[in-house]
Scaffold this active site. Structure first.
Site, PDB file in Angstrom:
ATOM      1  N   GLU A 196       0.817  -1.215   0.000  1.00  0.00           N
ATOM      2  CA  GLU A 196       0.000   0.000   0.000  1.00  0.00           C
ATOM      3  C   GLU A 196       0.851   1.265   0.000  1.00  0.00           C
ATOM      4  OE1 GLU A 196      -3.233   0.477  -0.284  1.00  0.00           O
ATOM      5  OE2 GLU A 196      -3.868  -1.621  -0.306  1.00  0.00           O
ATOM      6  N   ASP A 236      -6.329   8.391  -0.322  1.00  0.00           N
ATOM      7  CA  ASP A 236      -5.789   7.419   0.628  1.00  0.00           C
ATOM      8  C   ASP A 236      -4.588   8.016   1.353  1.00  0.00           C
ATOM      9  OD1 ASP A 236      -7.616   5.519  -0.270  1.00  0.00           O
ATOM     10  OD2 ASP A 236      -6.231   4.744  -1.771  1.00  0.00           O
TER      11      ASP A 236
END
Ligand SMILES: *[C@@H]1O[C@H](CO)[C@@H](O)[C@H](O)[C@H]1NC(C)=O
Length: 149
Positions: free
Chosen positions: A55, A72
């Site tokens: 991620e 994000d």
């Protein structure tokens, strides 16, 4: 005496340590373990480490904009549609009850608390595409190897 180039390189290094932080793998593994992530909601420390690697590359300041207009944030790439408030995403839920910018500091306590909330949802760790594509069902021992955890 240092050359001008060397001075510039040293200055850049100094700035990097103040303005951004990429966790060293074993340091992160130890912090996650100390915060009860190993086995949390049925996911191993390797799952958490692998997810964070894909991620964010263990970067506390990672920011990615999604096609739906949300963003994000941080080491676990927590999303502003559901989990944190960035005051610009439409219909945000803010289920973690936090300002998204709190997810970008080098102290990842807030990120860990919110990630635990995310994983308790029915989708579990599949909430993170990085985990779903790269970690689910894999041998994850390399992510914690040699860390003493
Ligand atoms: C969210 O946090 C950032 C950074 O600390 C701050 O600049 C901003 O004002 C905060 N937003 C609100 C609405 O509290």
């Amino acid at each position: 005496m240092y050359s001008l180039t060397m001075k510039a390189a040293l200055l850049l290094l100094a700035l990097a340590s103040v303005n951004g932080m990429v966790y060293e793998r074993c340091e992160l593994a130890r912090i996650l373990q100390a915060n009860g992530m190993d086995g949390y909601w049925g996911y191993s420390l390797g799952d958490w480490m692998c997810m964070a690697y894909w991620e964010s590359g263990y970067n506390t300041q990672a920011i990615d904009h999604d096609s739906d207009g949300s963003t994000d944030y941080g080491i676990f790439q927590i999303n502003s549609r559901w989990w944190c408030q960035n005051y610009e995403t439409a219909n945000a839920e803010d289920a973690c009850g936090i300002n998204c910018s709190e997810l970008l500091t080098d102290n990842i306590g807030v990120d860990i608390t919110c990630a635990k909330r995310v994983v308790r949802d029915p989708n579990g760790m599949s909430a993170w595409y990085g985990w779903d594509y790269h970690c689910r069902g894999q041998d994850l021992s390399q992510y914690t190897a040699g860390c003493g955890v």
